[in-house]
Write an enzyme that holds these catalytic residues in place. Sequence first.
Site, PDB file in Angstrom:
ATOM      1  CG  ASP A  47      34.040  33.958  39.792  1.00 54.28           C
ATOM      2  OD1 ASP A  47      34.938  33.199  39.389  1.00 54.28           O
ATOM      3  OD2 ASP A  47      33.705  34.993  39.169  1.00 54.28           O
ATOM      4  CE1 TYR A  52      32.982  40.437  36.598  1.00 51.05           C
ATOM      5  CE2 TYR A  52      32.826  39.097  38.576  1.00 51.05           C
ATOM      6  CZ  TYR A  52      32.918  39.191  37.207  1.00 51.05           C
ATOM      7  OH  TYR A  52      32.949  38.050  36.444  1.00 51.05           O
ATOM      8  CE  LYS A  77      36.117  35.722  36.735  1.00 54.54           C
ATOM      9  NZ  LYS A  77      35.230  36.353  37.705  1.00 54.54           N
ATOM     10  CG  HIS A 110      37.821  39.259  33.276  1.00 53.21           C
ATOM     11  ND1 HIS A 110      37.352  40.063  34.291  1.00 53.21           N
ATOM     12  CD2 HIS A 110      36.732  38.611  32.810  1.00 53.21           C
ATOM     13  CE1 HIS A 110      36.041  39.894  34.417  1.00 53.21           C
ATOM     14  NE2 HIS A 110      35.645  39.021  33.531  1.00 53.21           N
ATOM     15  N   GLY A 191      21.891  31.696  31.594  1.00 48.34           N
ATOM     16  CA  GLY A 191      21.568  32.431  30.371  1.00 48.34           C
ATOM     17  C   GLY A 191      21.018  33.810  30.671  1.00 48.34           C
ATOM     18  CD  GLN A 192      23.741  37.814  30.222  1.00 48.08           C
ATOM     19  OE1 GLN A 192      23.045  38.608  29.603  1.00 48.08           O
ATOM     20  NE2 GLN A 192      25.039  37.698  30.020  1.00 48.08           N
ATOM     21  CE  LYS A 230      23.616  39.663  39.773  1.00 47.32           C
ATOM     22  NZ  LYS A 230      22.782  40.504  38.934  1.00 47.32           N
ATOM     23  CB  SER A 231      20.801  35.251  43.069  1.00 48.77           C
ATOM     24  OG  SER A 231      19.602  35.851  43.544  1.00 48.77           O
ATOM     25  CB  VAL A 232      21.391  40.644  44.707  1.00 53.33           C
ATOM     26  CG1 VAL A 232      22.672  40.876  43.903  1.00 53.33           C
ATOM     27  CG2 VAL A 232      20.172  41.080  43.901  1.00 53.33           C
ATOM     28  CB  ILE A 237      21.496  33.184  47.438  1.00 49.01           C
ATOM     29  CG1 ILE A 237      21.885  34.437  46.619  1.00 49.01           C
ATOM     30  CG2 ILE A 237      22.744  32.542  48.035  1.00 49.01           C
ATOM     31  CD1 ILE A 237      22.472  35.584  47.442  1.00 49.01           C
TER      32      ILE A 237
END
Length: 274
Positions: A47, A52, A77, A110, A191-192, A230-232, A237
């Site tokens: 996504d 972004y 989006k 969006h 929740g960030q 989300k993760s990097v 991940i």
Amino acid sequence: MSLEKTKELANGSIIPRLGLGVWQVKDGAEAVDSVKWALEAGYRLIDTAAAYKNEVSVGEGIRTSGVPRNEIFVTTKLWNADQGYESTLKAFDESLKKLELDYIDLYLIHWPVEGKYKDSWRAMEEIYQSGRAKAIGVSNFHEHHIEDLLKDATVVPMVDQIEIHPTLTQEPLRKFLADHNIAAEAWSPLGQGKILEDPTLVEIGKKYDKTAAQVIIRWHLQSDIIVIPKSVHQDRIKQNFDVYDFSLTKDDMQRIDQLNTNERLGPDPDNFDF
């Protein structure tokens, strides 16, 4: 409770229930690697969004992953500044070009930019009819925005991507969406990171030898919410995807539901400076 890994949208499109979100993921190696790691770990939903500014790298990650395009569900989006009929058509072409794809699996508006989202939707319906977007939907739309859109729409949005996490469960809106056969999809589902230390979530996690993040993702899945953490980080991940080997009990689910405080971490769509 064994969960299907995919969900059928109102138009018959099949969307994975768990995907990778790439908000705030830097364009370049960070985005390319995140996408490749996710696809390697088994994710099939990616996504992104024009806003972004990482569509180019997301496209590269998809192309170089070795996973066939038709197995990957790609969402992007339409940004607020591009809303309106003509500009939506143009923005969509731009996203396709950046992603280097022939089609998008899901294209979303969006934010509900007042006075513009209906014209944008008209363009999106056209894009959908052309087959270049396999499904279309909205993001950050409240009930009243959707009701307004439906007065003129010929296609009902298939998805509403909204902020959902245990402290903002959005139950009334989710019920409205379910009644209209619109799938609910959660952004900022963890929740960030602000709720990962919550004692209830940590305690439930210990019971299953899972992290609070895994518990939250499982709660979304069992609540019939599509979820895009989300993760990097490669290990995170992988960990976020490792949620299909345990089930939360009814009691666990209720305890998590009770963490709701209706607290938003992102902007309220009714009071957002577009």
